[in-house]
Structure formats: C-alpha cells, structure tokens
Design a protein around this motif. Sequence first.
Motif, short mmCIF file in Angstrom:
data_model
loop_
_atom_site.label_atom_id
_atom_site.label_comp_id
_atom_site.label_asym_id
_atom_site.label_seq_id
_atom_site.Cartn_x
_atom_site.Cartn_y
_atom_site.Cartn_z
N THR A 59 87.72 72.94 -1.68
CA THR A 59 87.38 73.04 -0.26
C THR A 59 85.87 72.92 -0.08
O THR A 59 85.11 73.74 -0.60
CB THR A 59 87.85 74.39 0.31
N PHE A 60 85.46 71.91 0.65
CA PHE A 60 84.04 71.67 0.93
C PHE A 60 83.68 72.24 2.29
O PHE A 60 84.43 72.09 3.25
CB PHE A 60 83.72 70.18 0.89
N THR A 61 82.52 72.89 2.35
CA THR A 61 81.99 73.34 3.64
C THR A 61 80.96 72.35 4.17
O THR A 61 80.58 72.43 5.33
CB THR A 61 81.35 74.74 3.53
N MET A 62 80.49 71.45 3.30
CA MET A 62 79.59 70.37 3.71
C MET A 62 79.91 69.14 2.87
O MET A 62 79.89 69.20 1.64
CB MET A 62 78.12 70.76 3.49
N ILE A 105 73.30 66.09 -0.72
CA ILE A 105 73.92 67.35 -1.12
C ILE A 105 75.32 67.48 -0.53
O ILE A 105 75.65 66.83 0.46
CB ILE A 105 73.07 68.56 -0.67
N ALA A 106 76.12 68.33 -1.14
CA ALA A 106 77.43 68.73 -0.63
C ALA A 106 77.64 70.16 -1.09
O ALA A 106 77.05 70.60 -2.09
CB ALA A 106 78.53 67.82 -1.14
N VAL A 107 78.46 70.92 -0.36
CA VAL A 107 78.68 72.33 -0.68
C VAL A 107 80.18 72.61 -0.69
O VAL A 107 80.90 72.16 0.20
CB VAL A 107 77.97 73.25 0.33
N PHE A 108 80.64 73.38 -1.70
CA PHE A 108 82.05 73.73 -1.80
C PHE A 108 82.21 75.19 -2.22
O PHE A 108 81.28 75.82 -2.72
CB PHE A 108 82.79 72.81 -2.78
N ILE A 126 76.34 70.81 -4.84
CA ILE A 126 76.09 69.73 -5.79
C ILE A 126 75.06 68.82 -5.12
O ILE A 126 75.01 68.73 -3.90
CB ILE A 126 77.37 68.96 -6.19
N TYR A 127 74.23 68.20 -5.94
CA TYR A 127 73.22 67.33 -5.38
C TYR A 127 73.02 66.12 -6.27
O TYR A 127 73.22 66.18 -7.48
CB TYR A 127 71.89 68.05 -5.17
N GLN A 128 72.66 65.03 -5.63
CA GLN A 128 72.33 63.79 -6.35
C GLN A 128 70.86 63.54 -6.11
O GLN A 128 70.42 63.36 -4.97
CB GLN A 128 73.17 62.64 -5.81
N PRO A 129 70.07 63.51 -7.19
CA PRO A 129 68.64 63.27 -7.03
C PRO A 129 68.37 61.84 -6.57
O PRO A 129 69.22 60.97 -6.73
CB PRO A 129 68.07 63.55 -8.41
N PRO A 130 67.18 61.59 -6.03
CA PRO A 130 66.88 60.26 -5.48
C PRO A 130 67.00 59.13 -6.49
O PRO A 130 67.45 58.05 -6.14
CB PRO A 130 65.44 60.39 -4.97
N ALA A 131 66.63 59.35 -7.72
CA ALA A 131 66.68 58.28 -8.72
C ALA A 131 68.10 57.81 -9.00
O ALA A 131 68.32 56.69 -9.42
CB ALA A 131 66.03 58.75 -10.02
N ALA A 132 69.08 58.68 -8.75
CA ALA A 132 70.47 58.33 -9.04
C ALA A 132 71.17 57.66 -7.86
O ALA A 132 72.28 57.22 -7.98
CB ALA A 132 71.23 59.59 -9.44
N ARG A 133 70.52 57.61 -6.70
CA ARG A 133 71.16 57.01 -5.51
C ARG A 133 71.21 55.53 -5.59
O ARG A 133 70.48 54.81 -6.05
CB ARG A 133 70.44 57.43 -4.23
#
Length: 131
Positions: free
Chosen positions: A98-101, A111-114, A124-131
């Motif tokens: 279940t994600f809240t974001m 970012i996303a939040v669960f 969880i987050y994805q840094p800029p270099a990985a985008r």
Amino acid sequence: MRIKLNSIMVDDQDKALRFYTDVLGFVKKNDLPVGEYKWLTVVSPEGPDDLELVLEPNANPAAKVFQKALFEQGIPLTAFEVSDIHAEFSRLKALGVTFTMEPTNAGPVTIAVFSDTCGNLIQIYQPPAAR
C-alpha cells in the motif's frame, strides 16, 4: 567511525521479517533469541552485507508514541534507494504493498512512500543519476 547498523521499530518481528525479505527482497542475516524478542537483522542483496537493518521490537511505550505520530503525519521513518522507481513501484504494488505516495518528482530525486505493514512508512527514492 562508520555506520554499521540502522534500526527500525516494528510491531511484530516475524511479520516484519516476512515483509522485508519476501516483499522488499532483503536477506536475513541474524535471527538470534534475546529474551522474549530477537536480534533480527536484514541486509540488501545489492549492497555490502556488513550494513544491516535491525528489525527492532517496538516494546518501548515512548517509541510506540513516536512511531504512531510519524505514521499519522505521513512521515517516512527511513528511505531506501532504488535504481528504477517506476519498476519498483509496479513490482511492490503487484505484491499488494500500500502506497501513500506514488512516484513523485521532489527536486532532483523521485520519491514514493509505502506502509511496511509493521507501523512504519518507508520512502523509496531514485537519485538523479539513475533517472
């Protein structure tokens, strides 16, 4: 000096172990009885196995108040880095998380939040270099 352990309070150690291993994909490192609780740690299969996350029993009344307040305010207790946040979001959603974001751009990171089902919100987050 280096960071070796990071603790996260959980309301049920066995449930937390299942979630953090079966759903998130971490690997159990230690599961040692300590009185009525356990010294229970997991590690990332993608990182060094000497950096451990302790699944700490939330038996302290003050910690319970803190954990509940953070959850109710929508504040993640900790964050984990991912290389592809959209793929990880889809994988976790398919497993019933279940994600809240949902994945959201937040400056240079996404970012996303669960909910971890054990009383915490996790980012969880994805840094800029990985985008």
